[in-house]
Scaffold this active site. Structure first.
Site, PDB file in Angstrom:
ATOM      1  N   LYS A 140      97.791  77.562  71.608  1.00 47.16           N
ATOM      2  CA  LYS A 140      98.329  77.358  70.440  1.00 47.16           C
ATOM      3  C   LYS A 140      99.230  78.818  70.462  1.00 47.16           C
ATOM      4  CE  LYS A 140      94.885  78.177  67.774  1.00 47.16           C
ATOM      5  NZ  LYS A 140      93.809  77.470  68.423  1.00 47.16           N
ATOM      6  N   THR A 141      99.067  79.958  70.567  1.00 49.26           N
ATOM      7  CA  THR A 141      99.407  80.927  70.570  1.00 49.26           C
ATOM      8  C   THR A 141     101.003  80.882  71.665  1.00 49.26           C
ATOM      9  OG1 THR A 141      98.137  82.448  70.428  1.00 49.26           O
ATOM     10  CG2 THR A 141     100.121  83.182  70.628  1.00 49.26           C
ATOM     11  N   GLU A 151     101.334  79.122  63.475  1.00 50.79           N
ATOM     12  CA  GLU A 151      99.791  78.660  64.857  1.00 50.79           C
ATOM     13  C   GLU A 151      98.944  78.055  63.087  1.00 50.79           C
ATOM     14  OE1 GLU A 151      97.327  81.032  66.905  1.00 50.79           O
ATOM     15  OE2 GLU A 151      99.122  81.694  67.760  1.00 50.79           O
TER      16      GLU A 151
END
Length: 462
Positions: A121-122, A165
Site C-alpha cells: 500500500k505505502t 492508503e
C-alpha cells in the site's frame, strides 16, 4: 480548488500524533488552517516536523495536554480506553473521532484514490503521489511512510485528486468512499482482528461496496486472494484487472531488471507501453502497474503517467539505502509479513548479483509470529545469513510460548543460517564480524530495528 476544513475539525487534538497515519492527517489539517495539537509517547523527527507547521506536540500522555476548547479528539485503534487524554475528552464531552473518519472527511469533495491490500500500500500510494506531482496535478496525499524527509508522508495539494492508503487491519477502510480503489492482494493477516480468510474477503467486499457510483476497482489478476475476491463481486462496479495473467485488462508483458531499476512493458488498450520503475524487483514493478491503471481510470493519460512513475525512487523503510561503509551497503526494509519478506529478498537477490545478503530481522507482533512464524523462517532461507531479534510487541501483550524461536527453528529446518540475538545492542558488532566488502545488509521489520542501520554503519566504519 481543494476544500477547506471539515466541520468540527478546526481545533483537533491527536493522541499518538507521531504515528505514520496520525501525523499525516494532522499535517494536512494544519496546512488547511486548523489549530492542531496532540501528544506522543516520545519525541521524534516527525514530531519536530509537525512543530515546524505550528502544531503543538506534547510528550507523554496526560489529561492536562487536552485543551478545554478542542473541537475533537482524534484516535487510532491503538489507543487504549484508559488513556488519560481520552478519559478527559469524555469528561469534557469532546467528540472522539477515529483517524479513518478524519481522513475520510479530508477527502470529501475531492476525487479519492484509495490503495488497499495486505502488502504494497505505502509503495503504490507513494508512486501515485510522486508521479501526479511530477505531472503538475498537485494531489493531496496521505501515506503510511515518509517519502524523503520526516513529515513528508502527507500533503494538502491544490489539485482535485487525493491519494490515500486504505488500511484493512482494523476495517477502517470501510469509512472511505473512493472514486478509484486499488486492491493489490488479499491475504490473511492482522490475526487479532480477523479469524479467517472468509472474514478478510467479507471485509474487502465491504470496501469495494464503498466505491462511488461510476467509480472503478483496480485489482490484481495474479494474486489468488484478489482473484477470489473478484469472483465474489456482483459486477456492479467497473473492474480493471492488472498483472501477468493472460486475462488481465492491463497485462504485464515483461519486467526486465536493470540494476536497482526495472524496465516494465505492459499491454494497455491493445498497445504495448514501456516505462522505467526506479526501484528493484517484480513486486514493485507490479505496484507501479497498479498505480498506472488507477491513474488512467481517473483520466490521467497513460502516455504521461507511465514515464512520470520513474520519478518515484523509494520511500523510507521500503528497501531504503541507509549508507555504505567498508564496502558494505546497509538497506532498510519494512517487510514483516512472509510475503513481503520474500518479495524484498527476491528483489535484492535480483539486484545483488554475486553479493551476499545478510538480514537483521525483528518479528512484529506476537499474534503474527504465532500464526506465520514458520513462513517467516522459510523466507529467511533466501538470505545467506540472518540475525533474528526478539519480537517487537507494538500494541500487543506477550502470548505464552510465542517467541522468535518459532521463526529460528523453521528457518534452520529450511537450511538457513540463523542466529538469535536477544540484545539489539549486540547487533552492530555481530554484523561487523560477519560482513565482508560487497555484502548487502538488510535491517528488516516494522519495529525499531530501523534504528540499527546507522549503528551498523558506524561500527563498520570503525
Amino acid at each position: 480548488m481543494a476544500p477547506g476544513l471539515p466541520t468540527a475539525m478546526d481545533r483537533p487534538h491527536f493522541i499518538g500524533i507521531g504515528g505514520a497515519g496520525m501525523s499525516g492527517i494532522a499535517k494536512i489539517l494544519a496546512q488547511r488552517g486548523a489549530r492542531v495539537a496532540g501528544s506522543d509517547a516520545k519525541d521524534s523527527a516527525t514530531a519536530q516536523a509537525l512543530r515546524g507547521l505550528g502544531v503543538t506536540v506534547h510528550l507523554g500522555h496526560a489529561a492536562a495536554h487536552l485543551a478545554d476548547d478542542a473541537s475533537c479528539v482524534v484516535v487510532s485503534s491503538a489507543i487504549r480506553e484508559d488513556n488519560p487524554e481520552l478519559r478527559r475528552a469524555a469528561e469534557l464531552g469532546i467528540p472522539v473521532v477515529h483517524r479513518s473518519d478524519a481522513l475520510a472527511a479530508l477527502m470529501d469533495g475531492l476525487r479519492p484514490i484509495a490503495v488497499a491490500g495486505t502488502h504494497g500500500k505505502t509503495t503504490t500510494t507513494s508512486m501515485l503521489a510522486v508521479a501526479l506531482t511530477e505531472l503538475g496535478r498537485e494531489p493531496s496525499y496521505a501515506i503510511g511512510g515518509d517519502l524523503d524527509a520526516p513529515g513528508s508522508n502527507a500533503l494538502h495539494g491544490a489539485g482535485e485528486i487525493f491519494v490515500a492508503e486504505a488500511d484493512e487491519s482494523d476495517r477502517s477502510f470501510h469509512r472511505y468512499a473512493p472514486e478509484v480503489a486499488i486492491i493489490l492482494n488479499v491475504e490473511l493477516d492482522h490475526h487479532a482482528n480477523y479469524a479467517s480468510m472468509e472474514e478478510i474477503h467479507e471485509s474487502f467486499e465491504t470496501f469495494v461496496g464503498r466505491i462511488v457510483p461510476g467509480g472503478t476497482l483496480v485489482i490484481s489478476a495474479d494474486h489468488e486472494g484478489a482473484r477470489e475476491l473478484t469472483r465474489r463481486l456482483d459486477g456492479s462496479v467497473r473492474t480493471v484487472t492488472y498483472g501477468e495473467s493472460a486475462d488481465a485488462d492491463v497485462r504485464v508483458l515483461s519486467v526486465v531488471p536493470q540494476g536497482l531499476k526495472s524496465e516494465v512493458t505492459v499491454e494497455l488498450d491493445d498497445a504495448p507501453l514501456t516505462f522505467t520503475v526506479s526501484v528493484p524487483g517484480k513486486h514493485y514493478a507490479h505496484n507501479a502497474v497498479a498505480a498506472l491503471a488507477a491513474g488512467v481510470a481517473l483520466g490521467v493519460p497513460a502516455a504521461e503517467l507511465a514515464p512520470a512513475l520513474a520519478a518515484y525512487t523509494g520511500v523510507k523503510r521500503r528497501l531504503q539505502l541507509k549508507g555504505e561503509a567498508a564496502g558494505v551497503q546497509v538497506i532498510d526494509s519494512y517487510a514483516h509479513h512472509p510475503t513481503e519478506m520474500t518479495a524484498d529478498l527476491e528483489a535484492m537477490r535480483s539486484a545483488a548479483g554475486d553479493s551476499r545478503i545478510l538480514v537483521v530481522f525483528q518479528p512484529h507482533l506476537f499474534s503474527r509470529t504465532r500464526e506465520l512464524g514458520k513462513e517467516m523462517g522459510h523466507a529467511l532461507a533466501l538470505a545467506d545469513a540472518s540475525l533474528v531479534l526478539d519480537i517487537y510487541p507494538a500494541r500487543e501483550d506477550p502470548i505464552p510460548g510465542v517467541t522468535s524461536e518459532l521463526i529460528i527453528e523453521a528457518a534452520r529446518a529450511a537450511g538457513a543460517d540463523v542466529t538469535a540475538v536477544h540484545d539489539a545492542a549486540e547487533v552492530p558488532a555481530a554484523v561487523a564480524g560477519m560482513a565482508k566488502p560487497g555484502d548487502l545488509v538488510l535491517t528488516m521489520g516494522a519495529g525499531d530495528v530501523t534504528d540499527l542501520g546507522p549503528r551498523i554503519l558506524d561500527r563498520l566504519s570503525n
